[in-house]
Design an enzyme around this catalytic site. Structure first.
Site, PDB file in Angstrom:
ATOM      1  N   GLY A  31       0.847  -1.183   0.000  1.00 16.75           N
ATOM      2  CA  GLY A  31       0.000   0.000   0.000  1.00 16.75           C
ATOM      3  C   GLY A  31       0.888   1.241   0.000  1.00 16.75           C
ATOM      4  N   ALA A  33       2.331   3.063   2.363  1.00 21.92           N
ATOM      5  CA  ALA A  33       3.537   3.076   3.202  1.00 21.92           C
ATOM      6  C   ALA A  33       4.619   2.170   2.604  1.00 21.92           C
ATOM      7  CB  ALA A  33       3.195   2.644   4.626  1.00 21.92           C
ATOM      8  N   ALA A  63      -8.866   4.579  -1.077  1.00 20.37           N
ATOM      9  CA  ALA A  63      -9.066   5.839  -0.342  1.00 20.37           C
ATOM     10  C   ALA A  63      -9.814   6.833  -1.212  1.00 20.37           C
ATOM     11  CB  ALA A  63      -7.720   6.397   0.096  1.00 20.37           C
ATOM     12  N   GLY A  65     -11.442  10.175   0.199  1.00 21.36           N
ATOM     13  CA  GLY A  65     -11.328  11.574   0.609  1.00 21.36           C
ATOM     14  C   GLY A  65     -10.061  12.239   0.123  1.00 21.36           C
ATOM     15  N   GLU A 131     -13.096  17.729   5.613  1.00 23.94           N
ATOM     16  CA  GLU A 131     -13.614  16.499   6.229  1.00 23.94           C
ATOM     17  C   GLU A 131     -13.728  16.693   7.726  1.00 23.94           C
ATOM     18  OE1 GLU A 131     -11.742  12.829   5.034  1.00 23.94           O
ATOM     19  OE2 GLU A 131     -11.610  13.495   2.967  1.00 23.94           O
ATOM     20  N   ASP A 227      -2.776  -9.590   9.196  1.00 25.46           N
ATOM     21  CA  ASP A 227      -1.713 -10.613   9.190  1.00 25.46           C
ATOM     22  C   ASP A 227      -0.413 -10.108   9.806  1.00 25.46           C
ATOM     23  OD1 ASP A 227      -3.376 -12.422   7.578  1.00 25.46           O
ATOM     24  OD2 ASP A 227      -3.039 -10.930   6.017  1.00 25.46           O
ATOM     25  N   HIS A 248     -16.143   4.121  10.681  1.00 24.39           N
ATOM     26  CA  HIS A 248     -16.490   5.251   9.808  1.00 24.39           C
ATOM     27  C   HIS A 248     -17.998   5.462   9.874  1.00 24.39           C
ATOM     28  CE1 HIS A 248     -16.854   7.835   6.313  1.00 24.39           C
ATOM     29  NE2 HIS A 248     -15.524   7.907   6.263  1.00 24.39           N
ATOM     30  N   ARG A 294     -14.700  11.854  13.748  1.00 20.55           N
ATOM     31  CA  ARG A 294     -15.417  10.646  13.341  1.00 20.55           C
ATOM     32  C   ARG A 294     -16.053   9.877  14.498  1.00 20.55           C
ATOM     33  NH1 ARG A 294     -11.823   7.925   8.763  1.00 20.55           N
ATOM     34  NH2 ARG A 294     -12.396   9.746   7.547  1.00 20.55           N
ATOM     35  N   HIS A 355     -13.458   0.623  10.073  1.00 23.56           N
ATOM     36  CA  HIS A 355     -12.783   1.297   8.958  1.00 23.56           C
ATOM     37  C   HIS A 355     -11.264   1.329   9.104  1.00 23.56           C
ATOM     38  CE1 HIS A 355     -12.287   4.107   5.700  1.00 23.56           C
ATOM     39  NE2 HIS A 355     -11.761   5.032   6.496  1.00 23.56           N
ATOM     40  N   SER A 395      -4.369   9.250   7.197  1.00 22.72           N
ATOM     41  CA  SER A 395      -3.717   7.938   7.092  1.00 22.72           C
ATOM     42  C   SER A 395      -2.799   7.827   5.870  1.00 22.72           C
ATOM     43  CB  SER A 395      -4.743   6.812   7.093  1.00 22.72           C
ATOM     44  OG  SER A 395      -5.729   7.064   6.142  1.00 22.72           O
TER      45      SER A 395
END
Ligand code: SIN
Length: 550
Positions: A31, A33, A63, A65, A131, A227, A248, A294, A355, A395
């Site tokens: 992903g 990162a 993703a 937003g 947001e 995992d 979320h 949130r 989420h 994130s």
């Protein structure tokens, strides 16, 4: 001691028959990162990146937003810092948040220079979204609501053209290799074509995302089965704050459909939450109303539903009109149309769902974990930036900033001699088939949703712990030879850990709501850390960590 404290699944593995590979840096997860880290790592040596599914299947890819950062002329990193700290409900670590907001803008500028497209206003300035929890519009987005797709396209394009990076898709990391000194020296992996192999590495970086699939109702893709968290736990790493799962507020609530995320950015454009009768749900509950952090909005919805007896609420985005909605949110408009919903004309049925895994493998601000040779970044890590509740769109930013930092630290302290002279195999033969894995998995996900969900209480948490311990006795005792089996064991391990932590935190804070402890404990500003084999949690007051600064 429970079955979850048993080290039986931990390799070292040895078999002269197992193929072996060697790399300078092993990154588990592809992903944001992992990919950002790979680009950095390739400057210093060769890299292997593992994705357990197809390369384009990660939470980052989905993703909507965008990426939060103080980029507007009249914004400041101080304001972004403050919003992040407020959302984090007393558990954020100041040095980590400072790094996030200070280094974030540079990361985004680098991406744009590297070819990532972003939405712009007619004048050419960045079109920034708003947001929940943000005091001002600061979310960089692309193609309206398809930011993750463009971000991952741009990162993957760089990775693919960088020499020294090998991408292994459909390659499952089963366990970490831990040597006799307790150092992590690589991982045992499995690939449908090549079978088991050991990858030795001077530095091993976990960037494999979260565990949203541990809940029946989740916005996460199928691959988010925790995992890396479970694997690190088995290796003896310190994990932290796993009671904090972020729910979320708005995922699509249509019978039989996956819980598709409906971006918070829709509320940023003016949509509001209403009940069946059209009453505003968030009015009067928080000064920021529908754009409160949130945890506040999720709680507002579930308490409203509990009072009304309704099964779900609605998002009213009709002020955007059909054309406005599909222009700003083309991905959502298309997805909703598949269910016969016009996002700008019809009310959108919603319910909160799991989420984001806020806690995870404890790290310092450079991604160092409690085990030498092992680093973590992205959703699997707990580095102090998210506290008890992550601020929206922090994130992807965290993945970018800390993906890079973890690699820089890993290169700096990389192991000279990861490949052992002698090693021993403990691969056992498979007895797969004894268990109906689908049944174990769905029972676990339902139990987590019912008992460790948005609102928790001590009695249900304790019942759940007993149940998971019982399931663990046979499900963790089985030896599997396929990802479905390993994933189910990992989900069970993570579910057990989350339940144990949720039972231990006797207060309501951020994303962790206890009906039997409805208030925040004034003395509750501590992290709860857990290590395999230790019977009690480690309580570390916020601000007391020893932070490295390399
Ligand atoms: C959203 O678009 O609402 C999700 C963004 C995030 O989780 O930060």
């Amino acid at each position: 001691m429970s079955i979850f404290d048993d080290r039986r699944f931990l390799i070292p593995f040895r078999s002269q028959l197992l193929p072996q590979l060697f790399t300078d840096t092993l990154i588990v997860g592809a992903g944001v990162a992992g990919m950002r880290g790979a680009i950095e790592a390739a400057l210093h040596g060769n890299v292997i990146v593992l994705a357990k599914g197809p390369l384009d299947l990660s939470n980052s890819q989905y993703a909507q937003g965008g990426i939060a950062a103080a980029l507007a002329e009249d914004d400041s990193t101080a304001a972004h810092f403050l919003d992040t700290m407020t959302a984090g409900a007393g558990l954020c670590e100041v040095p980590a948040v400072r790094i996030l907001v200070d280094e974030g803008p540079g990361e985004i500028e680098r991406l744009i220079q590297g070819g990532m497209r972003v939405d712009r206003a007619q004048c050419g300035a960045l079109a920034l979204g708003l947001e929940g929890g943000h005091g001002r519009a600061r979310i960089v987005h692309c193609d309206g609501d398809m930011t993750g797709r463009e971000l991952m396209r741009a990162l993957s394009a760089s990775v693919r053209t960088t020499a020294g990076i090998r991408l292994f898709d459909k390659c499952f990391a089963i366990d970490l290799c831990v040597d006799s000194q307790g150092r992590v020296t690589g991982a045992l992996t499995w690939h449908p074509r090549f079978g088991l192999q050991v990858i030795w590495a001077r530095a091993t970086i976990l960037a494999a995302g979260g565990a949203g699939q541990v809940y029946r109702e989740s916005s996460n893709p199928r691959v988010a089965t925790g995992d890396a968290l479970a694997m690190a736990w088995r290796a003896g790493v310190l994990v932290r704050d796993v009671e904090f799962m972020q729910f979320h507020p708005t995922t699509l609530y249509v019978a039989g459909a996956p819980r598709h995320l409906i971006s918070e950015a829709v509320r940023g454009e003016g949509a509001v939450l209403v009940d069946r009768a059209g009453n505003r749900i968030m009015a009067g509950l928080h000064p920021q109303e529908d754009l409160a952090p949130r945890d506040v909005v999720t709680r507002g919805i579930v308490e409203h539903l509990a009072r009304s007896g309704d099964s779900h609420a609605f998002l009213d985005a009709r002020l955007l009109t059909s054309t406005g909605f599909s222009k700003r949110f083309p991905g959502l408009a298309e997805m909703l149309a598949g269910f016969g919903i016009d996002g700008g004309r019809d009310l959108i049925p919603i319910h909160p769902a799991a989420h984001y895994t806020v806690g995870g493998v404890q790290t310092d601000v450079d991604g160092r974990t409690s085990l030498m040779g092992l680093y973590a970044c992205g959703e699997v890590a707990s580095n102090g930036v998210h506290g008890a509740n992550r601020l929206a769109s922090n994130s992807l930013l965290e993945g970018l900033v800390f993906g890079r930092r973890a690699v820089i630290a890993a290169i700096k302290d990389s192991l000279a001699d990861p490949v052992p002279m002698q090693w021993e195999s403990r691969v056992r033969t498979s007895v797969a088939g004894e268990l109906d894995l689908d049944d174990v998995r769905s029972s676990l996900r339902s139990a987590m949703w019912r008992n460790v969900g948005i609102v928790r209480d001590g009695a249900k948490l304790r019942d759940c712990l007993d149940m998971f311990s019982f399931w663990g006795r046979y499900a963790l005792g089985s030896v599997f030879d396929n990802p479905e089996g390993w994933e189910t064991q990992n989900l069970l391990t993570v579910g057990h850990l989350m339940t144990r932590a949720a039972a231990e935190r006797r207060e309501t804070r951020g994303a962790h709501i206890r009906s039997d402890w409805p208030l925040a404990d004034p003395a509750g500003a501590f992290h709860l850390g857990w290590v395999l084999g230790e019977s009690a949690a480690r309580r570390t007051p916020v601000g007391s960590e020893v932070w490295s600064a390399s």
